[in-house]
Design a protein around this motif. Structure first.
Motif, PDB file in Angstrom:
ATOM      1  N   MET A   1     -45.754   1.416 -10.258  1.00 57.06           N
ATOM      2  CA  MET A   1     -45.370   0.325 -11.162  1.00 57.06           C
ATOM      3  C   MET A   1     -46.179  -0.946 -10.890  1.00 57.06           C
ATOM      4  SD  MET A   1     -43.331  -0.734 -13.622  1.00 57.06           S
ATOM      5  CE  MET A   1     -41.873   0.298 -13.684  1.00 57.06           C
ATOM      6  N   ALA A   2     -46.359  -1.305  -9.600  1.00 56.69           N
ATOM      7  CA  ALA A   2     -47.066  -2.544  -9.287  1.00 56.69           C
ATOM      8  C   ALA A   2     -48.489  -2.517  -9.808  1.00 56.69           C
ATOM      9  CB  ALA A   2     -47.061  -2.778  -7.768  1.00 56.69           C
ATOM     10  N   SER A   3     -49.200  -1.399  -9.646  1.00 60.85           N
ATOM     11  CA  SER A   3     -50.576  -1.335 -10.123  1.00 60.85           C
ATOM     12  C   SER A   3     -50.626  -1.392 -11.635  1.00 60.85           C
ATOM     13  CB  SER A   3     -51.239  -0.059  -9.611  1.00 60.85           C
ATOM     14  OG  SER A   3     -50.563   1.085 -10.093  1.00 60.85           O
ATOM     15  N   HIS A   4     -49.607  -0.827 -12.291  1.00 58.54           N
ATOM     16  CA  HIS A   4     -49.545  -0.862 -13.753  1.00 58.54           C
ATOM     17  C   HIS A   4     -49.410  -2.301 -14.236  1.00 58.54           C
ATOM     18  CE1 HIS A   4     -48.948   0.433 -17.765  1.00 58.54           C
ATOM     19  NE2 HIS A   4     -47.629   0.370 -17.789  1.00 58.54           N
ATOM     20  N   ILE A   5     -48.557  -3.069 -13.570  1.00 61.91           N
ATOM     21  CA  ILE A   5     -48.382  -4.469 -13.934  1.00 61.91           C
ATOM     22  C   ILE A   5     -49.671  -5.242 -13.688  1.00 61.91           C
ATOM     23  CG2 ILE A   5     -47.172  -6.590 -13.299  1.00 61.91           C
ATOM     24  CD1 ILE A   5     -44.718  -4.922 -12.769  1.00 61.91           C
ATOM     25  N   SER A   6     -50.306  -4.986 -12.550  1.00 59.70           N
ATOM     26  CA  SER A   6     -51.558  -5.678 -12.240  1.00 59.70           C
ATOM     27  C   SER A   6     -52.577  -5.454 -13.337  1.00 59.70           C
ATOM     28  CB  SER A   6     -52.089  -5.178 -10.884  1.00 59.70           C
ATOM     29  OG  SER A   6     -53.329  -5.757 -10.598  1.00 59.70           O
ATOM     30  N   HIS A   7     -52.668  -4.230 -13.839  1.00 62.61           N
ATOM     31  CA  HIS A   7     -53.622  -3.935 -14.900  1.00 62.61           C
ATOM     32  C   HIS A   7     -53.287  -4.722 -16.164  1.00 62.61           C
ATOM     33  CE1 HIS A   7     -56.314  -1.695 -17.522  1.00 62.61           C
ATOM     34  NE2 HIS A   7     -55.294  -1.472 -18.328  1.00 62.61           N
ATOM     35  N   ARG A   8     -52.033  -4.804 -16.494  1.00 68.88           N
ATOM     36  CA  ARG A   8     -51.647  -5.496 -17.717  1.00 68.88           C
ATOM     37  C   ARG A   8     -51.909  -6.994 -17.630  1.00 68.88           C
ATOM     38  NH1 ARG A   8     -48.510  -3.187 -21.557  1.00 68.88           N
ATOM     39  NH2 ARG A   8     -47.998  -0.991 -21.262  1.00 68.88           N
ATOM     40  N   LEU A   9     -51.950  -7.541 -16.438  1.00 66.07           N
ATOM     41  CA  LEU A   9     -52.149  -8.974 -16.285  1.00 66.07           C
ATOM     42  C   LEU A   9     -53.552  -9.315 -15.803  1.00 66.07           C
ATOM     43  CD1 LEU A   9     -48.789 -10.231 -14.808  1.00 66.07           C
ATOM     44  CD2 LEU A   9     -49.695 -10.572 -17.087  1.00 66.07           C
ATOM     45  N   SER A  10     -54.500  -8.419 -16.073  1.00 62.87           N
ATOM     46  CA  SER A  10     -55.854  -8.677 -15.601  1.00 62.87           C
ATOM     47  C   SER A  10     -56.488  -9.851 -16.325  1.00 62.87           C
ATOM     48  CB  SER A  10     -56.719  -7.427 -15.781  1.00 62.87           C
ATOM     49  OG  SER A  10     -56.767  -7.053 -17.159  1.00 62.87           O
ATOM     50  N   SER A  11     -56.064 -10.133 -17.552  1.00 64.68           N
ATOM     51  CA  SER A  11     -56.603 -11.267 -18.306  1.00 64.68           C
ATOM     52  C   SER A  11     -55.777 -12.520 -18.034  1.00 64.68           C
ATOM     53  CB  SER A  11     -56.565 -10.971 -19.814  1.00 64.68           C
ATOM     54  OG  SER A  11     -56.852 -12.141 -20.551  1.00 64.68           O
ATOM     55  N   ARG A  12     -56.430 -13.644 -17.802  1.00 67.21           N
ATOM     56  CA  ARG A  12     -55.728 -14.904 -17.584  1.00 67.21           C
ATOM     57  C   ARG A  12     -55.161 -15.445 -18.883  1.00 67.21           C
ATOM     58  NH1 ARG A  12     -56.328 -17.000 -12.700  1.00 67.21           N
ATOM     59  NH2 ARG A  12     -55.788 -19.076 -13.392  1.00 67.21           N
ATOM     60  N   HIS A  13     -55.469 -14.818 -20.020  1.00 66.38           N
ATOM     61  CA  HIS A  13     -54.926 -15.258 -21.310  1.00 66.38           C
ATOM     62  C   HIS A  13     -53.878 -14.278 -21.820  1.00 66.38           C
ATOM     63  CE1 HIS A  13     -57.953 -18.382 -21.483  1.00 66.38           C
ATOM     64  NE2 HIS A  13     -58.861 -17.482 -21.189  1.00 66.38           N
ATOM     65  N   GLN A  22     -32.460  -5.306 -25.021  1.00 68.49           N
ATOM     66  CA  GLN A  22     -31.735  -4.533 -24.023  1.00 68.49           C
ATOM     67  C   GLN A  22     -32.629  -3.673 -23.137  1.00 68.49           C
ATOM     68  OE1 GLN A  22     -28.591  -5.170 -23.439  1.00 68.49           O
ATOM     69  NE2 GLN A  22     -28.750  -6.687 -25.079  1.00 68.49           N
ATOM     70  N   ASP A  23     -33.925  -3.932 -23.082  1.00 69.64           N
ATOM     71  CA  ASP A  23     -34.792  -3.197 -22.166  1.00 69.64           C
ATOM     72  C   ASP A  23     -34.283  -3.340 -20.732  1.00 69.64           C
ATOM     73  OD1 ASP A  23     -36.456  -2.292 -24.065  1.00 69.64           O
ATOM     74  OD2 ASP A  23     -38.150  -3.581 -23.585  1.00 69.64           O
ATOM     75  N   PRO A  24     -34.245  -2.263 -19.956  1.00 68.04           N
ATOM     76  CA  PRO A  24     -33.861  -2.391 -18.538  1.00 68.04           C
ATOM     77  C   PRO A  24     -34.995  -3.054 -17.752  1.00 68.04           C
ATOM     78  CG  PRO A  24     -34.556  -0.150 -19.020  1.00 68.04           C
ATOM     79  CD  PRO A  24     -34.536  -0.869 -20.344  1.00 68.04           C
ATOM     80  N   PHE A  25     -34.635  -3.839 -16.740  1.00 70.50           N
ATOM     81  CA  PHE A  25     -35.624  -4.532 -15.925  1.00 70.50           C
ATOM     82  C   PHE A  25     -35.595  -4.021 -14.497  1.00 70.50           C
ATOM     83  CE2 PHE A  25     -34.724  -8.280 -18.887  1.00 70.50           C
ATOM     84  CZ  PHE A  25     -35.716  -7.900 -19.769  1.00 70.50           C
ATOM     85  N   GLU A  26     -36.751  -4.131 -13.877  1.00 65.49           N
ATOM     86  CA  GLU A  26     -36.882  -3.797 -12.454  1.00 65.49           C
ATOM     87  C   GLU A  26     -37.493  -4.998 -11.756  1.00 65.49           C
ATOM     88  OE1 GLU A  26     -39.272  -0.661  -9.508  1.00 65.49           O
ATOM     89  OE2 GLU A  26     -39.572  -0.613 -11.693  1.00 65.49           O
ATOM     90  N   VAL A  27     -36.961  -5.355 -10.607  1.00 65.41           N
ATOM     91  CA  VAL A  27     -37.521  -6.442  -9.796  1.00 65.41           C
ATOM     92  C   VAL A  27     -38.327  -5.836  -8.661  1.00 65.41           C
ATOM     93  CG1 VAL A  27     -36.971  -8.307  -8.189  1.00 65.41           C
ATOM     94  CG2 VAL A  27     -35.771  -8.156 -10.367  1.00 65.41           C
ATOM     95  N   LEU A  28     -39.540  -6.313  -8.489  1.00 69.70           N
ATOM     96  CA  LEU A  28     -40.419  -5.792  -7.439  1.00 69.70           C
ATOM     97  C   LEU A  28     -41.359  -6.892  -6.974  1.00 69.70           C
ATOM     98  CD1 LEU A  28     -43.165  -3.588  -9.126  1.00 69.70           C
ATOM     99  CD2 LEU A  28     -41.613  -5.071 -10.383  1.00 69.70           C
ATOM    100  N   THR A  29     -41.917  -6.692  -5.813  1.00 69.01           N
ATOM    101  CA  THR A  29     -42.877  -7.641  -5.252  1.00 69.01           C
ATOM    102  C   THR A  29     -44.183  -7.585  -6.041  1.00 69.01           C
ATOM    103  OG1 THR A  29     -41.920  -7.364  -3.051  1.00 69.01           O
ATOM    104  CG2 THR A  29     -44.125  -8.331  -3.177  1.00 69.01           C
ATOM    105  N   ILE A  30     -44.720  -8.759  -6.376  1.00 67.55           N
ATOM    106  CA  ILE A  30     -46.025  -8.840  -7.022  1.00 67.55           C
ATOM    107  C   ILE A  30     -46.914  -9.763  -6.198  1.00 67.55           C
ATOM    108  CG2 ILE A  30     -45.091  -8.383  -9.328  1.00 67.55           C
ATOM    109  CD1 ILE A  30     -45.341 -11.389  -9.917  1.00 67.55           C
ATOM    110  N   THR A  31     -48.178  -9.802  -6.516  1.00 65.75           N
ATOM    111  CA  THR A  31     -49.096 -10.672  -5.783  1.00 65.75           C
ATOM    112  C   THR A  31     -48.945 -12.111  -6.268  1.00 65.75           C
ATOM    113  OG1 THR A  31     -50.909 -10.443  -7.368  1.00 65.75           O
ATOM    114  CG2 THR A  31     -50.746  -8.780  -5.612  1.00 65.75           C
ATOM    115  N   THR A  64     -43.497 -13.397  -3.789  1.00 64.53           N
ATOM    116  CA  THR A  64     -43.548 -13.555  -5.238  1.00 64.53           C
ATOM    117  C   THR A  64     -43.041 -12.265  -5.854  1.00 64.53           C
ATOM    118  OG1 THR A  64     -45.907 -13.008  -5.083  1.00 64.53           O
ATOM    119  CG2 THR A  64     -45.338 -15.312  -5.419  1.00 64.53           C
ATOM    120  N   ILE A  65     -42.090 -12.396  -6.778  1.00 60.67           N
ATOM    121  CA  ILE A  65     -41.474 -11.222  -7.381  1.00 60.67           C
ATOM    122  C   ILE A  65     -41.645 -11.279  -8.892  1.00 60.67           C
ATOM    123  CG2 ILE A  65     -39.789 -10.941  -5.534  1.00 60.67           C
ATOM    124  CD1 ILE A  65     -37.703 -12.201  -7.392  1.00 60.67           C
TER     125      ILE A  65
END
Length: 396
Positions: A1-13, A22-31, A64-65
């Motif tokens: 999951m963490a690497s997937h998020i990193s990929h999605r946020l590769s752009s600063r824009h 009602q999407d379920p959320f997960e809390v995890l450590t991020i950079t 940072t989460i």
């Protein structure tokens, strides 16, 4: 999951995509980099939630989460500070002016339950958070009228001009979920529960100037006539700022309990993240520094964080000169709010603590009560003991 998020946020824009409620959320450590990138997608966020703030706090650990939805998209984030109780190994978690989540959601448990579960794994005995969400507002005319009254002695006795429905609904949800807040304007908290704002959006500098009181305009003009020079300093000016801060604390009867090293660390850390995160403004006359104030900017919000001034040559109005320059710079940067931070809520003219509010009201701005800081105890006995400790010593 963490690497997937990193990929999605590769752009600063990156811009978050619309999501079902009602999407379920997960809390995890991020950079910290992902957290910083997420902040860039928001109109603004408190400078206390920026990753760089973790470097300012000695004696605290940090994390940072992020909140991820079912598609792996980041939909919220937070800086969490931890303080360990050495005797037990348990930790106290603090989210200063955070987390950065959708506080308008009518199901906040989707956000907060995963947060508590994540913190429980780290042996956290209690968590404190301070959502930067408006609850009540008092506009300048109401404040001026209350300050003139001999019968109204505290802002809590003045009906607000506006009630923010989002904030009121969030407060109701937090109570139902077991979060604790004493609900008083005068409540003790680490960060101010009531702040003063000067709106800048859709206003020209002439509009802002006309909103100032006659006293503010006279003071600014006096400083200009006396040729008080305002400039932006650098790290070499921090000792002068600190010396003035010590004078101000002694004069006004308070003590922040900070060292020069604390402000040097703050200046270096915040500016390394972004040059606008912190600026030091100086007012000088005949080569002498008479006032020094700091300003922080994140997105479209600017904060007047700390102010210090000499006890002599006050007739030159150096602090008014600095404030006018900071307001103009915030306006030029496209900020919609100039946040003048907290004040004591007493309105009693015989109480010296009312002076700060009287001074700030001269800008024509407004007082805002925030949701404030809320606690969630995971271990009630440790939480009770920790509150006793806080009663005798403020958080460093």
């Amino acid at each position: 999951m963490a690497s997937h998020i990193s990929h999605r946020l590769s752009s600063r824009h990156f811009s978050p995509q619309p999501r079902p409620k009602q999407d379920p959320f997960e809390v995890l450590t991020i950079t910290p980099e992902l957290h910083a990138d997420y902040i860039l997608t928001l109109p603004s966020a408190s400078f206390l939630q920026c990753p760089s703030w973790a470097q300012v706090k000695p004696g605290w650990q940090s994390e940072t989460i992020g909140w991820a939805d079912g598609t792996g998209s980041l939909v919220g984030s937070a800086l969490v500070l931890y303080r360990t109780v050495r005797a037990t190994g348990h930790q106290f978690a603090y989210l200063p002016e955070g987390p950065l989540i959708d506080w308008s959601d009518d199901n906040l448990s989707r956000w907060l339950d995963p947060l508590v579960a994540h913190l429980r794994k780290r042996r956290v005995f209690a968590v404190r958070m301070g959502p930067a969400v408006d609850l009540h507002r008092w506009n300048a005319p109401t404040l001026k009228s209350a300050l003139r009254s001999d019968e109204v002695l505290d802002l809590s006795d003045v009906p607000p001009d506006e009630v923010n429905k989002t904030g009121a609904a969030a407060a109701q949800q937090l109570r139902s979920l077991g979060w604790r807040n004493d609900g008083r304007l005068t409540r003790t908290s680490v960060q101010p529960a009531v702040i003063f704002e000067l709106p800048l959006a859709d206003r020209s500098l002439d509009d802002i100037w006309r909103g100032f009181s006659q006293q503010w305009r006279r003071s600014i003009r006096r400083a200009e006539r006396e040729r008080v020079q305002v400039s932006i300093g650098n790290d070499e000016d921090l000792p002068a700022f600190y010396a003035l801060l010590k004078v101000t604390q002694e004069r006004d009867g308070f003590d922040l309990g900070r060292s020069l090293g604390y402000y040097q660390r703050q200046y270096d850390a915040l500016r390394a993240e972004h040059p606008r995160r912190m600026a030091l403004y100086l007012a000088r006359h005949s080569g002498e520094t008479l006032a020094a104030h700091t300003m922080n900017v994140v997105g479209d919000r600017a904060w007047y964080h700390l102010g210090a001034s000499a006890s002599h040559r006050r007739e030159l109005c150096p602090s008014h000169a600095v404030q006018w320059q900071m307001i103009r710079d915030a306006h030029s940067a496209g900020c919609v709010i100039y946040d003048m931070r907290g004040f004591n809520t007493t309105l009693d003219a015989t109480d010296r603590r009312s002076g700060l509010l009287r001074w700030k009201v001269g800008t024509g701005g407004r007082a805002v009560e925030l949701l404030g800081e809320w606690d969630y105890p995971l271990n009630r006995s440790l939480y009770h003991a920790f509150n006793l400790y806080l009663a005798s010593r403020r958080l460093a």
